[in-house]
Structure formats: C-alpha cells, structure tokens
Enzyme design. Structure first.
Site, PDB file in Angstrom:
ATOM      1  N   THR A  35     -31.359  15.033  12.037  1.00 32.23           N
ATOM      2  CA  THR A  35     -32.371  14.577  11.432  1.00 32.23           C
ATOM      3  C   THR A  35     -32.413  13.010  11.176  1.00 32.23           C
ATOM      4  O   THR A  35     -31.194  12.402  12.191  1.00 32.23           O
ATOM      5  CB  THR A  35     -31.537  14.315   9.861  1.00 32.23           C
TER       6      THR A  35
ATOM      7  N   ASP B 291     -26.467  20.368  17.154  1.00 29.85           N
ATOM      8  CA  ASP B 291     -27.141  19.701  16.163  1.00 29.85           C
ATOM      9  C   ASP B 291     -26.226  18.763  15.509  1.00 29.85           C
ATOM     10  O   ASP B 291     -25.134  19.176  14.830  1.00 29.85           O
ATOM     11  CB  ASP B 291     -27.343  20.691  15.359  1.00 29.85           C
TER      12      ASP B 291
ATOM     13  N   ARG C 180     -36.357   9.697   5.969  1.00 31.90           N
ATOM     14  CA  ARG C 180     -36.180  11.019   6.281  1.00 31.90           C
ATOM     15  C   ARG C 180     -37.322  11.248   7.333  1.00 31.90           C
ATOM     16  O   ARG C 180     -38.195  11.562   7.343  1.00 31.90           O
ATOM     17  CB  ARG C 180     -36.682  11.948   5.267  1.00 31.90           C
TER      18      ARG C 180
ATOM     19  N   TYR D  19     -54.354  10.502  11.262  1.00 28.94           N
ATOM     20  CA  TYR D  19     -54.202  11.403  11.864  1.00 28.94           C
ATOM     21  C   TYR D  19     -53.983  11.584  13.368  1.00 28.94           C
ATOM     22  O   TYR D  19     -54.238  11.029  13.398  1.00 28.94           O
ATOM     23  CB  TYR D  19     -54.776  12.719  11.729  1.00 28.94           C
TER      24      TYR D  19
ATOM     25  N   GLU E 104     -52.490  14.249  15.533  1.00 26.38           N
ATOM     26  CA  GLU E 104     -51.764  15.649  16.199  1.00 26.38           C
ATOM     27  C   GLU E 104     -52.603  15.744  17.560  1.00 26.38           C
ATOM     28  O   GLU E 104     -52.874  15.069  18.380  1.00 26.38           O
ATOM     29  CB  GLU E 104     -53.078  17.015  16.190  1.00 26.38           C
TER      30      GLU E 104
ATOM     31  N   LYS F 106     -29.718  10.947   7.953  1.00 22.60           N
ATOM     32  CA  LYS F 106     -28.069  10.784   8.094  1.00 22.60           C
ATOM     33  C   LYS F 106     -27.505   9.402   7.810  1.00 22.60           C
ATOM     34  O   LYS F 106     -27.256   8.711   8.049  1.00 22.60           O
ATOM     35  CB  LYS F 106     -27.124  11.993   8.240  1.00 22.60           C
TER      36      LYS F 106
HETATM   37  C1  LIG Z   1     -29.275  18.490   7.084  1.00 26.12           C
HETATM   38  C2  LIG Z   1     -29.191  18.869   8.339  1.00 26.12           C
HETATM   39  C3  LIG Z   1     -30.169  20.473   8.423  1.00 26.12           C
HETATM   40  C4  LIG Z   1     -31.586  20.144   8.045  1.00 26.12           C
HETATM   41  O1  LIG Z   1     -32.026  19.103   8.040  1.00 26.12           O
HETATM   42  P1  LIG Z   1     -33.219  18.554   6.672  1.00 26.12           P
HETATM   43  O2  LIG Z   1     -33.566  17.086   6.551  1.00 26.12           O
HETATM   44  O3  LIG Z   1     -32.826  18.421   5.341  1.00 26.12           O
HETATM   45  O4  LIG Z   1     -33.912  19.540   6.836  1.00 26.12           O
HETATM   46  C5  LIG Z   1     -29.884  20.962   9.800  1.00 26.12           C
HETATM   47  N1  LIG Z   1     -28.858  20.653  10.508  1.00 26.12           N
HETATM   48  C6  LIG Z   1     -27.349  19.899  10.352  1.00 26.12           C
HETATM   49  C7  LIG Z   1     -26.364  20.699  10.687  1.00 26.12           C
HETATM   50  C8  LIG Z   1     -27.786  19.081   9.011  1.00 26.12           C
HETATM   51  O5  LIG Z   1     -26.880  18.666   8.203  1.00 26.12           O
END
Ligand SMILES: *Cc1c(COP(=O)(O)O)cnc(C)c1O
Length: 431
Positions: free
Chosen positions: A229, A203, A238, A54, A56, A232
């Site tokens: 993220t 994003d 993840r 932990y 925090e 990807k």
């Molecule tokens: C995949 C994605 C997210 C969210 O990611 P999670 O890990 O699934 O919560 C946010 N914004 C965009 C543009 C994404 O493609």
C-alpha cells in the site's frame, strides 16, 4: 476562516463533517499502525484536476487521447518507485493493497495452470485477508493454505513453514504481515520458495516506509514480486503499488489492466509520486528509524505497566499486546482507549482462545505519532495512558482526564497535512 470555501459554500453539511474529522484527528493520539498523516504536498497533489482524466492502459500505450501530461506523471512515479526500492519494474496503478495482491497472484499464476496453490500467513497469526484467508476472494480463485507462527514464541518457524511448503507445493508463497511485530526474514522465505519451486511474493504494505528508510531489510532482492500500500508507513495517499523482476513485468501489468482494473486514479498516482520523492530524503530515513525507536520505547513502557506483548516486544513499527492481563478483552481495551483519545484496534493474538469479534489483543503502532514529531521520552506517557485507560475503563473521570492530557500533548505536535489555523480543541464528551 474556512480553508475550503468552495466546499463550504456548495455542501456545508459535508464540509462540517470534514471539519469535525480534522479536529478529531488533530486532538487524538493515533496508534493504529496501518495509518499515518499524508503531508500537505501529498494532499495537494491528490486534490487536483488529475481526477478528471481517463488513462486506461500504460504510458505511451493508452486507449484515450490527451495523455501528454498524465504519461509523464505516471512515468515519474514509476521511476521514483524503481529508484527508491531498487526494483526492475514498478506498477503504480493498483487501487489499493488488496487489488495489488490479487493482480500479482493472477499475473504469476497462469490461467488454467495445473498448480494454482497459494501459501500465505494465516490471519490469526498476523497475515492479511488477501494472503488466502477463507473469507477472501483470494481463497476462491486459488487453492489456499496457511502457515502460522510458533505456538510458544509466536515467531515465524521456518522449519515448519518449509515443511508445509514441501507438502503443499504452492505455485506462490506470500510473506508479509499486518500484525507481526518482528523483522520478516525475506531471505529465508526465498530459500524455501526456491526449494519447492514456488514464486515468492512479499507484501510489505505495513513496512514499506521502514524499508524505504532502511529501518527494515528490503524484500526486493529476494522476491519475484513485492506488493505494497502507499498510505501506511510510506505516508502517501491511499493506493497500491507492485514492484517486480523484469521477467514478470508484462504478466503483472496485464493482470492489473485490463485484467482487474479500468482507468488508473491519476490524482492518486501524482500523490504517490510526491510521497516517493519525500521518502527518498534523509529526513524520511531518520523518520523510519525513529518509528522503530519509538516502538521499542513504547514496548518498554507497556512491559513496565505489566502488560504481556506478543513475542515479548517489537523490532518494527507495531506492538500487539494481550489486554486480558489487565482483565479486559481486546474490544473493551480498545473502546476504553478510544474514549481516552487513544485510537487503536482490537486484534486477535496468535492462538487466541477468544473470538475475532472480541479477541484478547490490541494492536498499536508508532508511525503516526512519529510523524507528529514525538520521540522516545513521550512514549513513556503514552504507555501510562494506555494502561491507565484500560484499568480505568469503568471510571469516566479517569478516561476524561487522560483524554485531556492527550489533547494537551497533541496540540503541541501538529501532524503533517494540517496547516494553521489549526482546528479548535473539541470538548471531551462522555456519552
Ligand atoms: C493493509 C494491507 C493490505 C491491504 O491494503 P488495502 O489498501 O486496505 O486494500 C494488504 N496486505 C497487508 C499486509 C496489509 O497490511
């Protein structure tokens, strides 16, 4: 020969399920553009005793003792994130992309502020739920409005976006997408944000790996905060991550913890650190450029098969095609592809006349196949398989033949994260 003897002994039922999933992943062609294969190094960092701790708080300011090593791990991940993307500040604690977005909005929009408006790309136009779409909590916490794409070209129309921003006067504009096959022009968004006095959030969840490798322009110089993220195109575990300008660092850190989260997932932080280390190599830059080259080659192959592509092609890792050109719905097409060993997802296309549960489109991408080492020449086969599966969706023999050919090719290109002995080839069944 079990490579997880403890798991197999303790929980053979669960171990068998993982073994089956390994074989499935190994022998199918993964075309889902938001997925990838984490390397063995990333998997090894993630599956460690770091999960026991932990922590925090933030390095040197924790609420639990025993952080001598964890602090160094988190600081290493942060230093690598800042260096790779050229950012002032990084927060590597968000549990995933969605909580990263919510944290940034909470950090940038002051509590009780008069203007709590959020402007993002609509889901049907390729935006993410967390960009203020109506079913997302982001539209309950903030007053959200959406911009779209041009009805004819399906490209972002900056005249229309600027117009909407002037009328709506958002506190935050979000740019970035989950199903947009072209380059996102962050500089143009920054101009609009500046004109209307909004903060800009980019994003880059889908394209972070392309940005890291120099195959897509970086949002970092233009955005007040950048979210992503890590699993990807960036090819990590993840997780989520936030980069921001120094002046927003304290507010965003506070929004992540204690605002939204408790203890960070230290095993994930370690995996992110490894992924960032890998992403800083020339090999990763070559990978990022190969993703785009493969995506272009696959788009060509699909056009050759007579398919209609949203925006007519691609500049990035993904392609959105209209399956109705082959007299299939998006769902029928995606199911037929799955039966043929080609994993994709059905997806709305802009201004889709069909429902989101069975839309017109299918979304595919090349990050995973490129991780396996496939190149442009293979994309011609993949394009033929996709069209063949959709056309032959009522013919089990056709789907079985394609699934066999997919298995043959996949067997020659083991994905990262899989080590010999490789899973045995599963039987192709057609229920
Ligand atoms: C995949 C994605 C997210 C969210 O990611 P999670 O890990 O699934 O919560 C946010 N914004 C965009 C543009 C994404 O493609």
């Amino acid at each position: 020969m079990d490579h997880r003897p403890a798991l197999a002994a303790t929980d053979p039922e669960l171990a068998a399920l993982i073994t089956r999933e390994e074989a499935r992943q190994f022998y199918t062609a993964k075309l889902i553009p938001s997925e990838n294969y984490a390397s063995s190094a990333v998997l090894q960092a993630t599956g460690t005793v770091l999960t026991n701790k932990y922590s925090e708080g933030y390095a040197r300011k924790r609420y639990y003792e025993g952080q001598q090593v964890i602090d160094e791990i988190e600081e290493l991940a942060i230093a690598r994130a800042k260096s790779l993307f050229g950012a002032d500040h990084a927060n590597v604690q968000p549990y995933s992309g969605s909580p990263a977005n919510l944290a940034v909005y909470c950090g940038l929009i002051a509590k009780g502020a008069e203007n709590q408006r959020l402007l993002g790309l609509g889901l049907p136009a390729g935006g993410h739920l967390t960009h203020g779409w109506k079913v997302s909590i982001t539209s309950r916490f903030f007053t959200a409005e959406q911009y779209g794409v041009d009805p004819k070209t399906h490209l972002m129309d900056f005249g229309a976006i600027a117009q909407k921003a002037r009328e709506f006067k958002p506190a935050v504009i979000v740019c970035g997408a989950t199903a947009y096959p072209r380059v996102i022009e962050f500089a143009k968004f920054a101009e609009i944000a500046q004109e209307v006095g909004a903060l800009l959030v980019a994003d880059m969840a889908h394209i972070a790996g392309l940005v890291a490798g120099g195959a897509h322009p970086s949002p970092v110089p233009y955005a007040d905060a950048v979210t992503t993220t890590t699993h990807k195109t960036l090819r990590g575990p993840r997780g989520g991550m936030i980069l921001c300008r120094s002046q927003h660092a304290a507010a965003i850190d506070k929004a992540v913890f204690p605002g939204l989260q408790g203890g960070p997932h230290n095993h994930t932080t370690a995996g992110i650190a490894v992924a960032l280390h890998e992403a800083a190599t020339p090999a990763f830059s070559a990978y990022a450029h190969q993703i785009v080259a493969n995506s272009r080659a696959l788009a060509e192959a699909l056009l050759h098969e007579g398919l209609t592509l949203v925006t007519g092609g691609t500049d990035n890792h993904l392609i959105l095609f209209d399956a109705t050109g082959l007299s299939a719905t998006g769902k029928q097409a995606a199911k037929a592809m799955d039966a043929a060993g080609l994993e994709a997802n059905f997806n709305s296309i802009p201004f889709d006349p069909r429902s989101p549960f069975d839309p017109s489109g299918v979304r595919i991408g090349t990050p995973s196949l490129t991780s396996r080492g496939l190149t442009e020449a293979h994309m011609a086969h993949v394009g033929r398989w996709i069209a063949g599966a959709i056309r032959g969706r009522e013919e089990p023999a056709t789907l079985r033949r394609i699934a066999g050919e997919v298995q043959d090719l996949m067997a020659q290109f083991p994905p990262p994260g899989f080590e010999a002995p490789y899973p045995p080839r599963p039987a192709i069944s057609m229920e």
